[in-house]
Design an enzyme around this catalytic site. Sequence first.
Site, short mmCIF file in Angstrom:
data_model
loop_
_atom_site.label_atom_id
_atom_site.label_comp_id
_atom_site.label_asym_id
_atom_site.label_seq_id
_atom_site.Cartn_x
_atom_site.Cartn_y
_atom_site.Cartn_z
N SER A 236 2.53 -52.81 -8.28
CA SER A 236 2.43 -51.37 -8.59
C SER A 236 2.14 -50.77 -9.99
O SER A 236 1.56 -49.90 -10.35
CB SER A 236 3.63 -50.47 -8.25
OG SER A 236 4.65 -50.82 -9.10
N HIS A 264 3.32 -50.53 -1.73
CA HIS A 264 2.46 -50.08 -2.36
C HIS A 264 1.08 -50.05 -1.65
O HIS A 264 0.02 -49.75 -2.08
CB HIS A 264 1.92 -50.13 -3.86
CG HIS A 264 3.30 -49.73 -4.63
ND1 HIS A 264 3.37 -48.53 -5.00
CD2 HIS A 264 4.46 -50.44 -5.01
CE1 HIS A 264 4.31 -48.14 -5.70
NE2 HIS A 264 4.96 -49.60 -5.94
N LYS A 295 6.09 -43.43 0.21
CA LYS A 295 4.85 -43.54 -0.63
C LYS A 295 3.74 -42.91 0.12
O LYS A 295 3.53 -41.51 0.59
CB LYS A 295 4.60 -44.65 -1.46
CG LYS A 295 5.92 -44.81 -2.24
CD LYS A 295 5.85 -46.10 -2.96
CE LYS A 295 7.05 -46.61 -3.68
NZ LYS A 295 7.73 -45.74 -4.60
N1 PLP Z 1 9.21 -52.01 -3.55
C1 PLP Z 1 8.38 -51.86 -4.61
C2 PLP Z 1 7.43 -52.74 -4.97
C3 PLP Z 1 8.48 -50.66 -5.34
O1 PLP Z 1 7.51 -50.15 -6.22
C4 PLP Z 1 9.27 -49.79 -4.83
C5 PLP Z 1 9.47 -48.18 -5.48
O2 PLP Z 1 8.82 -47.66 -6.28
C6 PLP Z 1 10.12 -49.85 -4.04
C7 PLP Z 1 10.36 -51.12 -3.44
C8 PLP Z 1 11.30 -49.04 -3.45
O3 PLP Z 1 10.96 -48.15 -2.53
P1 PLP Z 1 11.52 -46.68 -2.12
O4 PLP Z 1 10.73 -45.77 -3.30
O5 PLP Z 1 11.08 -46.27 -0.70
O6 PLP Z 1 12.94 -47.00 -2.48
#
Ligand code: PLP
Length: 454
Positions: A236, A264, A295
């Site tokens: 990300s 993402h 997201k």
């Molecule tokens: N995995 C990645 C790669 C993320 O960037 C994020 C959050 O930004 C998450 C997991 C966690 O997801 P959530 O925002 O639904 O807790």
Amino acid sequence: MEKLSNLASVFWTVWGLHARSGVGTERAARTSASAFVFRRSGCVDDAVNYKAAFRSAVDQVRNEGRYRVFADLKRRCGDFPRATWTRPDGGETDVVVWCSNDYLGQGQNPVVIQAMHEAIDALGAGSGGTRNISGTTRYHVELEAELADLHAKSAALLFTSGYVANEGALATLGKILPGLVIFSDALNHASMIAGIRNSGCARHVFRHNDLEHLEALLKAAPAKAPKLIAFESVYSMDGDVADIAGVVTLAKAYGAMTYLDEVHAVGLYGLRGGGVAERDGVMAEVDIIEGTLGKAFGVMGGYIAAEAEIVDAIRSYASGFIFTTSLPPALAAGAIASVSWLKVHHEVRIAHQARAAALKHRFAEAGLPALESSTHIVPVMVGDPVRCKMVSDMLLTDHGVYVQPINYPTVPRGTERLRFTPTPFHTDAMIHHLVEAMDHLWARCNVARRPAAA
Ligand code: PLP
């Protein structure tokens, strides 16, 4: 005396704070550990000076120019991506949000909102408990079926967020598979790192997206040990993409399972929004796919999708699933509407990529140093935390543009950046306004450029 002097050398080990506070990566988790371990003479009349310790921890962040200030925003339903910013003086300013992870504006899709209204009118607000006790509703069951179908797996399991899904699933895999050895990409998200740590398993970190390094580590591990490769599809912060097929090939060669975070990418890639694994035709080869509903799907919650045996085992052992209240039914209803709508609206994904390409093109024309990502994520490098915050502040106050500075430990020091996430709703006029503002601030704040593209 001796007791007093012992007390006077209290060690405050707070480095774990940062790993839970943002994206964080395997690399950041390791390099910052030592930076955050500090000593305090915290003894006041035999008592520990707690307040001073907390202040000192925050001062450290402040001194490094990476103290986080949240913008007080009110999104305006039906006017995406515009929002109202409440300034520190209490006044209000209209802004365009350029850094939302509601990548497709699904949080304001009338189909999603209606489904949520209907569910709240029918079932009320909360779920009433853990899944085990009274927190399983028809919506939870249907959503899991929808997600299993999205990833062409036989089952899926909901968690309260993507973070909890990663932490819960990875920690539990270590308990189900004694002697498991986990291979983790250096840029994996903080939630994966937390899960891997809590699994208690042996862990090997491979250089980011470096399959040769991964293979060397796999080769060196005991041949008979159970193995798991944990990685992401779209990273990300740089917007780069893993070679999922390459990882799967290695996994097969060395008898490893694969765990892929598509947080993402779900909703955004593949003909039905199943993620990069769907787009690349390797979804069936990946053992466990993890995603978020927060997201591109615009709601909230996390999940894993896998074959039923795997899901059932994680369902039966994961603390982060068992011992917490389940998602409110209205969230599950909104997510069902969003996931099923995006399955059949591929044109939104095409429009999304077109907007990202337009923004990258305009940044390149203006000589603004955007990373060359092949995805919807458009990071522009500033390379200094103070300037990065300065540009971000000026964009907000002087130009009505909201984009957060991204600093260490989310990204390595010296690679501070602004991370833009254009959506299908960002117009040409918005792009034009943004690029003009950036061009002006780059000169004003003396930030390095790249030669303008022809
Ligand atoms: N995995 C990645 C790669 C993320 O960037 C994020 C959050 O930004 C998450 C997991 C966690 O997801 P959530 O925002 O639904 O807790």
